[in-house]
Design an enzyme around this catalytic site. Sequence first.
Site, PDB file in Angstrom:
ATOM      1  CE  LYS A   1      28.023 -51.657  18.194  1.00 28.96           C
ATOM      2  NZ  LYS A   1      29.383 -51.767  17.656  1.00 28.96           N
TER       3      LYS A   1
ATOM      4  NE  ARG B   1      28.723 -56.002  17.850  1.00 31.00           N
ATOM      5  CZ  ARG B   1      27.394 -56.047  17.741  1.00 31.00           C
ATOM      6  NH1 ARG B   1      26.678 -56.814  18.546  1.00 31.00           N
ATOM      7  NH2 ARG B   1      26.779 -55.307  16.853  1.00 31.00           N
TER       8      ARG B   1
ATOM      9  N   GLY C   1      34.686 -43.115  14.235  1.00 27.35           N
ATOM     10  CA  GLY C   1      36.146 -43.091  14.401  1.00 27.35           C
ATOM     11  C   GLY C   1      36.682 -44.239  15.235  1.00 27.35           C
TER      12      GLY C   1
ATOM     13  CG  MET D   1      39.118 -51.455  17.146  1.00 29.92           C
ATOM     14  SD  MET D   1      39.344 -52.710  18.385  1.00 29.92           S
ATOM     15  CE  MET D   1      37.911 -53.722  18.084  1.00 29.92           C
TER      16      MET D   1
ATOM     17  NE  ARG E   1      23.357 -47.704  14.557  1.00 29.64           N
ATOM     18  CZ  ARG E   1      24.619 -47.797  14.139  1.00 29.64           C
ATOM     19  NH1 ARG E   1      25.597 -47.473  14.917  1.00 29.64           N
ATOM     20  NH2 ARG E   1      24.874 -48.202  12.926  1.00 29.64           N
TER      21      ARG E   1
ATOM     22  CG  HIS F   1      37.055 -12.871   8.935  1.00 34.05           C
ATOM     23  ND1 HIS F   1      36.720 -12.726   7.600  1.00 34.05           N
ATOM     24  CD2 HIS F   1      36.545 -11.800   9.577  1.00 34.05           C
ATOM     25  CE1 HIS F   1      36.051 -11.592   7.465  1.00 34.05           C
ATOM     26  NE2 HIS F   1      35.942 -11.005   8.636  1.00 34.05           N
TER      27      HIS F   1
ATOM     28  CB  SER G   1      20.996  -6.506  23.234  1.00 36.44           C
ATOM     29  OG  SER G   1      21.287  -7.568  22.366  1.00 36.44           O
TER      30      SER G   1
ATOM     31  CB  CYS H   1      22.279  -9.531  19.641  1.00 34.86           C
ATOM     32  SG  CYS H   1      23.528  -8.477  20.382  1.00 34.86           S
TER      33      CYS H   1
ATOM     34  CE1 TYR I   1      16.673  -9.656  21.386  1.00 34.28           C
ATOM     35  CE2 TYR I   1      15.298  -8.555  23.023  1.00 34.28           C
ATOM     36  CZ  TYR I   1      16.402  -8.553  22.172  1.00 34.28           C
ATOM     37  OH  TYR I   1      17.229  -7.461  22.122  1.00 34.28           O
TER      38      TYR I   1
END
Length: 895
Positions: free
Chosen positions: A27, A97, A106, A108, A353, A469, A778, A845, A865
């Site tokens: 800001k 601000r 989150g 103020m 913004r 999991h 890999s 991988c 890759y």
Amino acid sequence: MKTVYAFGGGADHSDPRQKDKAVTGGKGANLAEMASIGLPVPPGFTITTDECLRYLKQGADFTADLRQAVAEAMAHVERSVGKGFGDPADPLLVSVRSGAAVSMPGMMDTVLNLGLNDATVEGLARAAGDERFAWDSYRRFVQMYGDVVLGVDHGLFEEALEIAKEDNGYLADTEMTADDWRALVAEYKALVEREHGRPFPQDPQEQLWGAIAAVFASWDTDRARTYRRLNDIAHDMGTAVNVQAMVFGNMGDDSATGVAFTRDPSTGERVYYGEWLVNAQGEDVVAGIRTPQYLTRARREAAGAAALSMEEVMPDTYAELAELFDLLERHYRDMQDIEFTVERGKLWLLQTRSGKRTASAALKIATDMVAEGLVDERTAICRIDPMALDQLLHPTLDPDAPRDVLTTGLPASPGAASGKVVLDAATAERWAERGDQVILCRVETSPEDIGGMHAAQGILTARGGMTSHAAVVARGMGRPCVSGASAVSIDLGARTLRIGGRDLREGDIITLDGGTGQVMAGEVASLKPEMAGDFATLMEWADRHRRMRVRCNAETPDDCRTARAFGAEGIGLCRTEHMFFEASRISAVRQMILAEDEAGRRAALAKLLPEQRSDFRAIFEVMAGLPCTIRLLDPPLHEFLPHADADFADLADATGLPAERLRARAAQLHEFNPMLGHRGCRLGITFPEIYEMQVRAIFEAACDVAQASGAAPLPEIMIPLVATARELAILRTLVERVAEEVFAERGHSLAYLTGTMIELPRAALMAGEIAAEGAFFSFGTNDLTQTTLGISRDDAGKFLDCYIDQGVFARDPFVSLDIAGVGQLVRLAAERGRAARGDLKLGICGEHGGDPASISFCEEIGLDYVSASPYRVPIARLAAAQAILKAEKLVAPGG
Ligand code: ADP
Ligand code: MG
Ligand code: MG
């Protein structure tokens, strides 16, 4: 180093630190930027983020230097506005601000009208010639300050206002007179004194420093921390404070306030989009007290709304504003989200913004801006957040469909799914087989649930975090998942579940939104993903700029097809043990594992060979000559061992052996630490017939497909969990022997590679020797992370959040590679491997292959890759392109 920067009112904006978001927050940096290019910004000053960190570290105390700098900056504001802060004759009022480097809900809330007290309110009334306005402003201030700074429940203020209106017989706030507001202010002040224990502060200086302290402290609140954790924002940045002269949108019918986007943030269409209110102050637009009106006439008419648009009510000011929209877009070369206020016909900008937007809007805006000549292709590619593409790669709920939300858990895996509630994996598989769409609901999932998770449309768990999991597996499978929904309780006996006070039975339909964590009753209409239009265009651009190839982690023809449709250029990881989980095969697998001798094992393997061969055939067909890395069996044994009596009975039937003997054998195979047990190449070396069967199945399938289609598959046989060169040498010999046997039998041979997964620290260190035995590496960074950190991925959920909160890790190391530690092993292994073998093929991988930050690291160390789960392939394509483009920018002169 400056601690306070003044902006507007002719301030000097030449210090580049003032426009650095890390120093003055988003800001503050943008207010300074707007002021410096001559836009109408009320003057003010910004206290740096460093001061916030210092304040928090030094135990909530302001330095004399800071007090001095603030006093000077306030004097600048007073001079440029021509009013005095605290002057009872004609008071300067300010807003306070917060503003961090990245926008954070989150933090103020803003306090407006600061500087009002029992004396200055009279001055304000006289100066404005409007008593009602002055007392309305004061009551707003007492409420905001009471709530935000002093912690008085804002509900109490609203209650008092409601009672006041009722007593007067009013319906709307607008009916309140100056005297009514005056009376309410007295009540508010009494309320504060009662709740807070001290009178409402009358001294403007005390008000100011109280508000500054509250902004600083808000950086460390639980809600700010939680938001940062969920959004991967570092905890050590701090927030800036902006103090700014008030302008008033509530000074009558020639005053207004509003917010606007320079393009439509949900579609990306090039139209102004926004809301405004006549005679209102800041928060009114979002607070929902009054219904805001449309900004443009076109929107209003499309919505069939009666309340006139700003374009119609204030055509001149609107035209001025529209000009500023275009100017700001050209200046920042991006869609802007702008806050403005009109005070008695004079337009002021309060914030700009880069506007938040949906993924599809982001794609449209990026491609449009290239066409408009506003940005180049490279910038457009870098503008898209790769992770945001996730939104487009899964079915999404129709935003217009009604939702009956039962509860909200963690948004563990994106996408939407509707289906019948099932309470265990076996039921999920059974019902799915008969054609039902099901949602698997568990307290938490375990590896045994994999089959059921695959069969389900979505997964809901009562426990477990974002790396549980369920979450990890669901993301890998592209299944929507809501985890840790603590309002869910399951009664397996009664086959019912209770969600946030509502009772459901197995078979009832629910809908999950894995992007928000919402769990809804019934079916909610959804929209299917596709890669077309702007999405396809942008991916083509990305492909033109990336160097690394992108492969997929996939083991079913379906997943391979999905991945190819998303642009996968091969398979980076085919986990053959996943092919064994299928219900029809698990019995043969168990027979093999529990066999007491080689003959028993061979008998079981003979049953599996044709099944594996047809699996590989199907995969090779889909992959049509693209490289396919197939990892030989790597099961932690416990995932396959039978547990239930029924399982042992089935096995006894199949083998003709007594259940007791099978049970004894299973007990014998029990491992204390299966993750570090008899698995991977250790299994292949001790029981070579298992790998022989798999290698045979692969080459027979490859020959079949090559002979039938002419497109020769390119198998890359990967040996897992290698720690020493000798292990790889032994198994490479096995692979070569079986390959030659098959080629001789078929009278056909084809090219292939044998290589290994680097997933143990020793393998990384000994990469030079190991590379002499294999043609590719890999990096299996899931296990490499576990084995390097000594942290079990399946158990990390219990403490990882706390670790991240305390800054032990910046991000979950199983999601984003620990570049400093684990990354060092990867880098070193790549270097040592390449030194030993110049044409060594290198890829990754682990889950990290789909994480943009990790992909950027892979680019830096020159991997060939990355491989990601099918639904992450487009993310990886984009991230791979960005990795190159961002690196170029860093070395570009002056850039
Ligand atoms: P948020 O970060 O929540 O958007 P802001 O600091 O931007 O909070 O403030 C919210 C709103 O308050 C602004 O959009 C604006 O309408 C109003 N506001 C803030 N400062 C001023 C000011 N100096 N004069 C008038 N209105 C202001
Ligand atoms: Mg704002
Ligand atoms: Mg592994």
